[in-house]
Write an enzyme that holds these catalytic residues in place. Structure first.
Site, PDB file in Angstrom:
ATOM      1  N   LYS A  22       0.839  -1.211   0.000  1.00  0.00           N
ATOM      2  CA  LYS A  22       0.000   0.000   0.000  1.00  0.00           C
ATOM      3  C   LYS A  22       0.869   1.255   0.000  1.00  0.00           C
ATOM      4  O   LYS A  22       0.680   2.158  -0.807  1.00  0.00           O
ATOM      5  CB  LYS A  22      -0.900  -0.004   1.241  1.00  0.00           C
ATOM      6  CG  LYS A  22      -1.586   1.330   1.491  1.00  0.00           C
ATOM      7  CD  LYS A  22      -2.442   1.300   2.732  1.00  0.00           C
ATOM      8  CE  LYS A  22      -1.724   1.600   4.023  1.00  0.00           C
ATOM      9  NZ  LYS A  22      -1.432   3.022   4.265  1.00  0.00           N
ATOM     10  N   ASN A  23       1.843   1.290   0.938  1.00  0.00           N
ATOM     11  CA  ASN A  23       2.606   2.533   1.082  1.00  0.00           C
ATOM     12  C   ASN A  23       3.507   2.800  -0.118  1.00  0.00           C
ATOM     13  O   ASN A  23       3.790   3.955  -0.434  1.00  0.00           O
ATOM     14  CB  ASN A  23       3.428   2.495   2.374  1.00  0.00           C
ATOM     15  CG  ASN A  23       2.538   2.681   3.597  1.00  0.00           C
ATOM     16  OD1 ASN A  23       1.355   3.012   3.469  1.00  0.00           O
ATOM     17  ND2 ASN A  23       3.099   2.472   4.779  1.00  0.00           N
ATOM     18  N   CYS A 118      -4.556  13.435  13.034  1.00  0.00           N
ATOM     19  CA  CYS A 118      -4.729  12.031  12.696  1.00  0.00           C
ATOM     20  C   CYS A 118      -4.638  11.239  13.979  1.00  0.00           C
ATOM     21  O   CYS A 118      -4.082  11.691  14.962  1.00  0.00           O
ATOM     22  CB  CYS A 118      -3.671  11.650  11.667  1.00  0.00           C
ATOM     23  SG  CYS A 118      -2.665  10.264  12.045  1.00  0.00           S
ATOM     24  N   ARG A 123       1.574  14.406  13.593  1.00  0.00           N
ATOM     25  CA  ARG A 123       2.058  14.158  12.227  1.00  0.00           C
ATOM     26  C   ARG A 123       2.113  15.427  11.369  1.00  0.00           C
ATOM     27  O   ARG A 123       1.330  15.588  10.421  1.00  0.00           O
ATOM     28  CB  ARG A 123       1.208  13.092  11.544  1.00  0.00           C
ATOM     29  CG  ARG A 123       1.298  11.770  12.242  1.00  0.00           C
ATOM     30  CD  ARG A 123       0.549  10.684  11.539  1.00  0.00           C
ATOM     31  NE  ARG A 123       1.315  10.072  10.461  1.00  0.00           N
ATOM     32  CZ  ARG A 123       0.927   8.974   9.822  1.00  0.00           C
ATOM     33  NH1 ARG A 123      -0.187   8.393  10.141  1.00  0.00           N
ATOM     34  NH2 ARG A 123       1.656   8.471   8.861  1.00  0.00           N
ATOM     35  N   ASP A 308       4.714   0.238  12.021  1.00  0.00           N
ATOM     36  CA  ASP A 308       3.467  -0.319  11.482  1.00  0.00           C
ATOM     37  C   ASP A 308       3.258  -1.786  11.850  1.00  0.00           C
ATOM     38  O   ASP A 308       2.233  -2.365  11.500  1.00  0.00           O
ATOM     39  CB  ASP A 308       3.429  -0.160   9.946  1.00  0.00           C
ATOM     40  CG  ASP A 308       3.177   1.278   9.532  1.00  0.00           C
ATOM     41  OD1 ASP A 308       2.857   2.110  10.401  1.00  0.00           O
ATOM     42  OD2 ASP A 308       3.294   1.580   8.327  1.00  0.00           O
ATOM     43  N   ARG A 400      -8.661   0.070   4.666  1.00  0.00           N
ATOM     44  CA  ARG A 400      -7.712   1.004   4.061  1.00  0.00           C
ATOM     45  C   ARG A 400      -6.410   0.289   3.706  1.00  0.00           C
ATOM     46  O   ARG A 400      -5.698   0.716   2.787  1.00  0.00           O
ATOM     47  CB  ARG A 400      -7.388   2.137   5.039  1.00  0.00           C
ATOM     48  CG  ARG A 400      -8.545   3.055   5.328  1.00  0.00           C
ATOM     49  CD  ARG A 400      -8.100   4.192   6.198  1.00  0.00           C
ATOM     50  NE  ARG A 400      -6.898   4.815   5.627  1.00  0.00           N
ATOM     51  CZ  ARG A 400      -6.155   5.705   6.250  1.00  0.00           C
ATOM     52  NH1 ARG A 400      -6.469   6.099   7.465  1.00  0.00           N
ATOM     53  NH2 ARG A 400      -5.096   6.217   5.671  1.00  0.00           N
TER      54      ARG A 400
HETATM   55  C1  UD1 Z   1       4.830   6.541   6.403  1.00  0.00           C
HETATM   56  C2  UD1 Z   1       3.853   5.409   6.229  1.00  0.00           C
HETATM   57  C3  UD1 Z   1       3.288   4.979   7.577  1.00  0.00           C
HETATM   58  C4  UD1 Z   1       4.419   4.669   8.537  1.00  0.00           C
HETATM   59  C5  UD1 Z   1       5.415   5.814   8.615  1.00  0.00           C
HETATM   60  C6  UD1 Z   1       6.641   5.492   9.443  1.00  0.00           C
HETATM   61  C7  UD1 Z   1       2.947   5.865   4.043  1.00  0.00           C
HETATM   62  C8  UD1 Z   1       1.778   6.241   3.220  1.00  0.00           C
HETATM   63  N1  UD1 Z   1       2.787   5.840   5.366  1.00  0.00           N
HETATM   64  O1  UD1 Z   1       4.096   7.627   6.938  1.00  0.00           O
HETATM   65  O2  UD1 Z   1       2.461   3.842   7.382  1.00  0.00           O
HETATM   66  O3  UD1 Z   1       3.878   4.458   9.829  1.00  0.00           O
HETATM   67  O4  UD1 Z   1       5.874   6.140   7.272  1.00  0.00           O
HETATM   68  O5  UD1 Z   1       7.266   4.345   8.979  1.00  0.00           O
HETATM   69  O6  UD1 Z   1       4.003   5.529   3.521  1.00  0.00           O
HETATM   70  N2  UD1 Z   1       7.348  14.090  10.767  1.00  0.00           N
HETATM   71  C9  UD1 Z   1       7.537  15.409  11.073  1.00  0.00           C
HETATM   72  N3  UD1 Z   1       7.419  16.322  10.058  1.00  0.00           N
HETATM   73  C10 UD1 Z   1       7.131  15.961   8.773  1.00  0.00           C
HETATM   74  C11 UD1 Z   1       6.945  14.601   8.477  1.00  0.00           C
HETATM   75  C12 UD1 Z   1       7.062  13.677   9.493  1.00  0.00           C
HETATM   76  O7  UD1 Z   1       7.802  15.769  12.214  1.00  0.00           O
HETATM   77  O8  UD1 Z   1       7.036  16.836   7.901  1.00  0.00           O
HETATM   78  C13 UD1 Z   1       7.470  13.080  11.837  1.00  0.00           C
HETATM   79  C14 UD1 Z   1       6.198  12.291  12.072  1.00  0.00           C
HETATM   80  O9  UD1 Z   1       5.307  12.970  12.933  1.00  0.00           O
HETATM   81  C15 UD1 Z   1       6.718  11.019  12.665  1.00  0.00           C
HETATM   82  C16 UD1 Z   1       8.061  10.823  11.944  1.00  0.00           C
HETATM   83  O10 UD1 Z   1       8.389  12.098  11.405  1.00  0.00           O
HETATM   84  O11 UD1 Z   1       6.987  11.193  14.039  1.00  0.00           O
HETATM   85  C17 UD1 Z   1       8.042   9.808  10.823  1.00  0.00           C
HETATM   86  O12 UD1 Z   1       6.967  10.098   9.951  1.00  0.00           O
HETATM   87  P1  UD1 Z   1       7.035   9.778   8.396  1.00  0.00           P
HETATM   88  O13 UD1 Z   1       8.169   8.855   8.132  1.00  0.00           O
HETATM   89  O14 UD1 Z   1       6.990  11.049   7.656  1.00  0.00           O
HETATM   90  O15 UD1 Z   1       5.677   9.000   8.173  1.00  0.00           O
HETATM   91  P2  UD1 Z   1       4.725   9.092   6.917  1.00  0.00           P
HETATM   92  O16 UD1 Z   1       5.515   9.279   5.675  1.00  0.00           O
HETATM   93  O17 UD1 Z   1       3.594  10.014   7.191  1.00  0.00           O
END
Ligand code: UD1
Length: 422
Positions: A22-23, A118, A123, A308, A400
């Site tokens: 999915k991701n 969320c 996030r 995850d 989802r």
């Molecule tokens: C992706 C995955 C999700 C998984 C996560 C971590 C997808 C669609 N989703 O989510 O299933 O749980 O990786 O492996 O691929 N953060 C910030 N600022 C930002 C972005 C992130 O502070 O701009 C923080 C987040 O709050 C979190 C950490 O960074 O604490 C990691 O998040 P991130 O790797 O960005 O997760 P996603 O890409 O949203």
């Protein structure tokens, strides 16, 4: 709203086909916006999140056709008709934010709704925005949207992330493919989904090196072409189904599974007394002997233990011999499954980012509620091994990220059914 009814009935035996990730698919789909030639994805998972991304891309002018019952997604973004990713779609799914980089790179402008809160923590998207700014975009936050412009196009730059983010790395990677000059992404995420995206972009004509390591270098090109790309296996679905025989006993072969996708997870399974054998078709999983042993788990970016799979691992450890400590280091507030597991007789104490699970002999069926995607499947796993009946409500979360759960587990002998509107 549908519910899932599970009657715990002992060991599971058989094989389960693991779908495309999915991701990975959610990052690959927006890549269509980078090119006016067709991009076709094979091995796509059939999930509501994928349909949401298709709707979003269509709202921007892309054609998205689902073939072979959804396993193939044929996309074409010859003409983009809009540069605005609307709140109504983005609020449903945070991954919608991944259209920002490609839109900006191709069209020179993009307005994308901020995803909002969320269930698993705040996030933010600050890292995505910093990356776009580094590439020369002007950003304005107004009316809940980020309005981004890059007059004269994006320019290659060093993007040094202060923390590892999967989504921000993906957005930066896609945007940089069409930027002028060289981009270096430092402290990049190393997840298999990033590697898969880089491979697809390269097949479209992008010049990328270093994916899978902490530094990715991208040499911008003038345009990208089309390609056909198979989506990598879903390592989270893989890990989830590997836990089914670990929890219930029996032996399940996860077809398409590979150790390198779930290395850190397999180490913990081994320590808990679960054997994982690589076969020609995938990974065969069984309990070594007796009761599962307690293990401590700390979630980390890849190649560490994935956040995850934390909820599902907790379901296993609920009936382990001894106490296990799970430390959640990626997301705040990601133990919402703990009180639901407690309703099933688990003994769990949560203190901030730590959960201590004191193993009990047996869980008991109960009415429980899914609070997010991975939490919902952890409740199903727990229910498979529990005594009596469990009803998991609010399974729209499950839909989802997991296709045909009832069928896949049912084929291995689980007593599981969906109750429509229940
Ligand atoms: C992706 C995955 C999700 C998984 C996560 C971590 C997808 C669609 N989703 O989510 O299933 O749980 O990786 O492996 O691929 N953060 C910030 N600022 C930002 C972005 C992130 O502070 O701009 C923080 C987040 O709050 C979190 C950490 O960074 O604490 C990691 O998040 P991130 O790797 O960005 O997760 P996603 O890409 O949203």
């Amino acid at each position: 709203m549908d519910s899932i009814l599970v009657r715990g009935n002992g060991p599971l035996n058989g094989s389960i086909h693991i779908a495309g990730a999915k991701n990975a698919c959610l990052a690959l789909m927006p890549a269509t916006l980078l090119s006016d030639e067709p991009l076709t994805l094979t091995n796509a998972p059939r999930l509501s999140d994928i349909r949401t991304m298709a709707l979003l891309l269509q709202s921007l002018g892309a054609e998205v056709t689902s073939l072979q019952e959804g396993k193939v997604l044929a996309m074409s973004s010859h003409d983009l008709t809009s540069h605005t990713a609307d709140y109504d779609i983005v609020r449903k799914m945070r991954a919608s934010f991944l259209v920002l980089g490609p839109l900006l790179a191709r069209a020179g402008e993009a307005s994308v709704s901020l995803p909002g809160g969320c269930a698993i923590g705040a996030r933010p998207v600050d890292l995505h925005l910093k990356a776009m700014e580094a590439l020369g975009a002007d950003l304005e936050l107004r009316d809940g949207y980020v309005h981004a412009k890059a007059q004269g196009g994006l320019k290659g730059a060093v993007i040094d992330f202060p923390m590892v983010s999967v989504g921000a790395t993906e957005n930066a990677l896609m945007a940089a493919t069409l930027a002028k000059g060289t981009t270096e992404i430092r402290n990049a995420a190393r997840e298999p989904e990033i590697v898969d995206l880089a491979r697809c972009l390269r097949a479209m004509g992008a010049r990328i090196e270093g994916e899978g390591s902490a530094t990715i270098t991208i040499e911008g090109v003038d345009r990208l072409g089309g390609t056909t790309h198979p989506v990598v296996t879903d390592r989270i679905e893989l890990g989830t189904y590997m836990l089914a025989p670990a929890i219930c006993g029996g032996q399940v072969e996860c077809l398409g599974g590979r150790i390198e996708l779930v290395g850190a997870f397999c180490e913990k399974l081994d320590a808990a007394g679960i054997s994982v054998e690589e076969t020609e078709r995938g990974l065969k999983v069984a309990r070594k002997n007796g009761r599962v042993g307690a293990v401590d788990v700390k979630t980390e970016p890849f190649p560490g233990f994935p956040t995850d799979l934390q909820a599902q691992m907790m379901a296993l450890l609920c009936t382990a011999e001894g106490s296990s400590v799970l430390e959640e280091r990626i997301f705040e507030n990601r133990f919402m499954h703990a009180p639901e597991l407690t309703r099933m007789g688990a003994n769990i104490e949560v203190h901030g980012g730590h959960a201590t699970v004191h193993g009990v002999e047996k869980l008991r069926g109960a009415r429980v509620m899914a609070t997010d995607l991975r939490a919902s499947v952890s409740l199903i796993l727990a229910a498979l091994a529990a005594e009596g009946e469990t009803v998991v409500s609010r399974v729209y979360h499950l839909d989802r990220g997991y296709e045909r759960v009832e069928e896949k587990l049912g084929a291995c002998g689980a007593l599981i059914e969906r109750i429509s509107g229940g």
